[in-house]
Design an enzyme around this catalytic site. Structure first.
Site, PDB file in Angstrom:
ATOM      1  N   HIS A   1       0.413  25.002 -14.961  1.00  0.00           N
ATOM      2  CA  HIS A   1       1.535  25.951 -15.562  1.00  0.00           C
ATOM      3  C   HIS A   1       0.692  27.566 -15.796  1.00  0.00           C
ATOM      4  CE1 HIS A   1       5.007  23.516 -16.991  1.00  0.00           C
ATOM      5  NE2 HIS A   1       3.774  22.364 -16.519  1.00  0.00           N
TER       6      HIS A   1
ATOM      7  N   ASP B   1      -1.182  35.924 -16.656  1.00  0.00           N
ATOM      8  CA  ASP B   1      -0.058  34.866 -17.129  1.00  0.00           C
ATOM      9  C   ASP B   1       0.434  34.062 -15.777  1.00  0.00           C
ATOM     10  OD1 ASP B   1       1.445  33.481 -18.955  1.00  0.00           O
ATOM     11  OD2 ASP B   1       2.336  35.228 -19.992  1.00  0.00           O
TER      12      ASP B   1
HETATM   13  C1  GDG Z   1       2.674  28.530 -20.394  1.00  0.00           C
HETATM   14  C2  GDG Z   1       1.845  29.428 -19.301  1.00  0.00           C
HETATM   15  C3  GDG Z   1       4.113  29.756 -18.304  1.00  0.00           C
HETATM   16  C4  GDG Z   1       7.684  31.983 -28.152  1.00  0.00           C
HETATM   17  N1  GDG Z   1       7.644  32.360 -29.409  1.00  0.00           N
HETATM   18  C5  GDG Z   1       8.424  31.535 -30.010  1.00  0.00           C
HETATM   19  C6  GDG Z   1       9.163  30.540 -29.160  1.00  0.00           C
HETATM   20  N2  GDG Z   1       8.421  31.137 -28.079  1.00  0.00           N
HETATM   21  C7  GDG Z   1       8.743  30.442 -26.624  1.00  0.00           C
HETATM   22  C8  GDG Z   1       9.409  31.394 -25.622  1.00  0.00           C
HETATM   23  C9  GDG Z   1       9.022  30.812 -24.352  1.00  0.00           C
HETATM   24  C10 GDG Z   1       7.754  29.996 -24.575  1.00  0.00           C
HETATM   25  O1  GDG Z   1       7.666  30.004 -26.007  1.00  0.00           O
HETATM   26  C11 GDG Z   1       6.432  30.609 -24.102  1.00  0.00           C
HETATM   27  O2  GDG Z   1       6.430  30.800 -22.909  1.00  0.00           O
HETATM   28  P1  GDG Z   1       5.664  31.672 -21.869  1.00  0.00           P
HETATM   29  O3  GDG Z   1       5.926  31.251 -20.360  1.00  0.00           O
HETATM   30  O4  GDG Z   1       5.738  32.980 -22.166  1.00  0.00           O
HETATM   31  O5  GDG Z   1       3.907  31.462 -22.346  1.00  0.00           O
HETATM   32  P2  GDG Z   1       2.896  30.091 -22.672  1.00  0.00           P
HETATM   33  O6  GDG Z   1       3.346  29.531 -23.874  1.00  0.00           O
HETATM   34  O7  GDG Z   1       1.689  30.671 -22.355  1.00  0.00           O
HETATM   35  O8  GDG Z   1       3.250  29.166 -21.518  1.00  0.00           O
HETATM   36  C12 GDG Z   1       2.916  30.622 -18.752  1.00  0.00           C
HETATM   37  C13 GDG Z   1       4.627  28.504 -19.121  1.00  0.00           C
HETATM   38  O9  GDG Z   1       3.476  27.762 -19.537  1.00  0.00           O
HETATM   39  C14 GDG Z   1       5.490  27.670 -18.391  1.00  0.00           C
HETATM   40  O10 GDG Z   1       4.823  27.005 -17.171  1.00  0.00           O
HETATM   41  O11 GDG Z   1       5.193  30.632 -17.923  1.00  0.00           O
HETATM   42  O12 GDG Z   1       2.455  31.317 -17.947  1.00  0.00           O
HETATM   43  O13 GDG Z   1       0.867  30.341 -20.069  1.00  0.00           O
HETATM   44  O14 GDG Z   1      10.035  29.949 -24.053  1.00  0.00           O
HETATM   45  O15 GDG Z   1      10.547  31.698 -25.906  1.00  0.00           O
HETATM   46  N3  GDG Z   1      10.085  30.046 -29.424  1.00  0.00           N
HETATM   47  C15 GDG Z   1      10.541  29.766 -30.789  1.00  0.00           C
HETATM   48  N4  GDG Z   1       9.872  30.463 -31.850  1.00  0.00           N
HETATM   49  C16 GDG Z   1       9.089  31.388 -31.417  1.00  0.00           C
HETATM   50  O16 GDG Z   1       8.512  32.037 -32.379  1.00  0.00           O
HETATM   51  N5  GDG Z   1      11.653  29.100 -30.786  1.00  0.00           N
END
Ligand code: GDG
Length: 469
Positions: free
Chosen positions: A164, A372
């Site tokens: 990921h 990222d």
């Molecule tokens: C890893 C990789 C890759 C965030 N704050 C809250 C919340 N979130 C949710 C967001 C989003 C998820 O968490 C975060 O996903 P990201 O992709 O932005 O980042 P990582 O956590 O670093 O994820 C990344 C991912 O895996 C998938 O393969 O895209 O590159 O680093 O869905 O909405 N959700 C809630 N409350 C929050 O305060 N409910």
């Protein structure tokens, strides 16, 4: 070795469930929210599948159980193992190194030993559950050694792995102690999936450099088998976000947020786990400079930064929190007014509904990571904007930047470029913004997380590929 009966087994650091409050002595679980879980669960359920992972709590061993037709196999971890395997080797060594070493990776022998022992426990649990010839899908950087361990125990399995996070360039990977073991771990899979083709290329180059293998296109022969490395850019559940964005309650909340923030002030928004890879500091600094230069005024605009608490016990995350909070305090002190803060910083987790309300309220979404793998927040913002309004400022160092061609692309290391992108997004012509948003929405609609899972499983082959349609 004794074999199990599950045709499809997902293996990830975390189980797709959370404990919910219950009577003392009684276990109650609910499915965790999130796109990955909703993308994989249907295939797991239809194939009478199983999921192997940790519950998220140290010293927790609830034993195997079923939930909604999915067999769940917890892998217990002691507090010391959480410290060394999860917070140590996974999140203080591999995580920073795979993100361009934007923070200094820490190397400890004891962490590596525990990482290997925990990976072996995951592999053994999986080997016991999987039926003859089953498909196994292993996820992410906490489990890099599992594919090889599993293949040694069970050569009959189809093994897929998806990373990921980014896969670093060869020069950086070479810094890792026991680097060849990690590479051989991944080469135990039949298919290794990455977010971007850049990462797949790095992996194949590493196989050539470190083990003298000879990749041809996306394939490489290893120990008499063919390993395929390919990009499968992950996505979101568009229908989930779309449903929330259409909800009258969520829309009312978006209007309330705008009112509370000061009527006609334009809203800049950031939503991230509080992580040093996300470029939160750089973004806040740039906003402060825009205010200081008078390019944006506090009457005209406001920045809301949701920084979800994450990895609180890891020193680098505690230090980041201190730096961010000091900078927010400085900007609010210098540029704020009574009842009118320039930066609203929320070190809190929000519900999905609240996040979507924020997406709907935001004029400019700031997604500016230093590196990222993908970044799902960028895609969620686009999915929420059924009104085709709003602008996305997006770092060129995200996987999402390769797909979302309507974004205002910035280099987050260059504060001038960040400021230029933020100002351009704020001042853009509404017709231009609508055209950009339409392009990005049609891309995300066509490439949602179901398609991602289906494509990976189709290429992997084995019993679930036909089911995943
Ligand atoms: C890893 C990789 C890759 C965030 N704050 C809250 C919340 N979130 C949710 C967001 C989003 C998820 O968490 C975060 O996903 P990201 O992709 O932005 O980042 P990582 O956590 O670093 O994820 C990344 C991912 O895996 C998938 O393969 O895209 O590159 O680093 O869905 O909405 N959700 C809630 N409350 C929050 O305060 N409910």
């Amino acid at each position: 070795m004794e074999q199990g009966r599950y045709e499809f087994v997902v293996v990830a650091n975390r189980l797709p469930v959370d404990r919910v409050s219950s009577e003392p002595g009684e276990e109650a679980w609910a499915r965790s929210p999130g796109g990955l879980v909703s993308a994989l669960e249907p295939s797991v359920r239809q194939s009478r599948g199983a999921w192997v992972g940790w519950t998220g709590a140290p010293d927790d061993d609830p034993g195997q159980f079923e939930l909604d037709g999915v067999h769940l196999r917890p892998v217990p971890l002691s507090a010391e193992e959480v410290d060394q395997y999860y917070e140590g080797q996974s999140n203080s060594t591999i995580w920073p190194l795979f993100h361009d070493a934007v923070e200094q990776p820490v190397h400890r022998r004891t962490w590596r030993v525990t990482y290997e022992a925990v990976n072996r426990r995951f592999a053994e649990a999986t080997a016991e559950l999987a039926a003859e010839g089953a498909t196994v899908w292993v996820h992410d950087y906490q489990l890099l050694l599992v594919p090889r361990m599993l293949r040694e125990a069970r050569p009959d399995l189809r093994i897929g792995f998806f990373l990921h996070i980014p896969f670093p360039p060869v020069e950086l990977f070479m810094q890792l102690p026991r680097r060849a073991d990690l590479l051989r771990g991944l080469l135990g899979a039949d298919l290794v999936g990455f977010q971007q083709s850049l990462a797949a290329d790095n992996f194949l180059q590493l196989a050539a450099r470190l083990l003298g293998l000879e990749p041809e296109g996306e394939r490489v022969e290893y120990e008499g088998r063919t390993v395929t490395a390919r990009a499968f850019p992950i996505s979101i559940d568009m229908s989930e976000i779309d449903r929330l964005a259409a909800d009258p309650g969520v829309q009312a909340e978006a209007r309330r947020l705008r009112r509370e923030l000061g009527g006609d002030r334009r809203l800049f928004l950031g939503v991230d786990r509080l992580d040093y890879t996300k470029g939160i500091e750089q973004r806040i600094e740039a906003y402060g400079e825009l205010l200081a230069a008078g390019a944006v005024s506090n009457d005209e605009a406001v920045l809301v930064q949701v920084a979800t608490p994450s990895r609180l016990r890891v020193a680098q995350y505690q230090q980041l929190r201190e730096r961010v909070e000091r900078e927010v305090g400085r900007i609010n002190g210098e540029h704020g007014d009574v009842g009118k803060a320039p930066v609203h910083y929320l070190f809190q987790s929000r519900t999905r509904e609240e996040l979507v309300a924020l997406y709907l309220a935001a004029d400019v979404m700031l997604v500016t990571p230093l590196r990222d793998g993908m970044n799902l927040v960028a895609k969620e913002y686009v999915a929420a904007r059924r009104d085709e309004q709003g602008a996305l400022v997006l770092s060129e160092f995200t996987g999402a930047a390769a797909e979302l061609d309507g974004a205002f692309v910035v280099n987050p290391y260059d504060v001038d470029d960040l400021e230029r992108g933020m100002a351009a997004a704020l001042r853009a012509d509404p017709a231009d913004l609508a055209a950009r948003m339409r392009r990005m929405r049609s891309h995300v609609r066509e490439h949602d997380v179901d398609r991602w899972a289906r494509e990976f499983l189709d290429v992997l082959g084995g019993p679930v590929s036909s089911l995943s349609r």
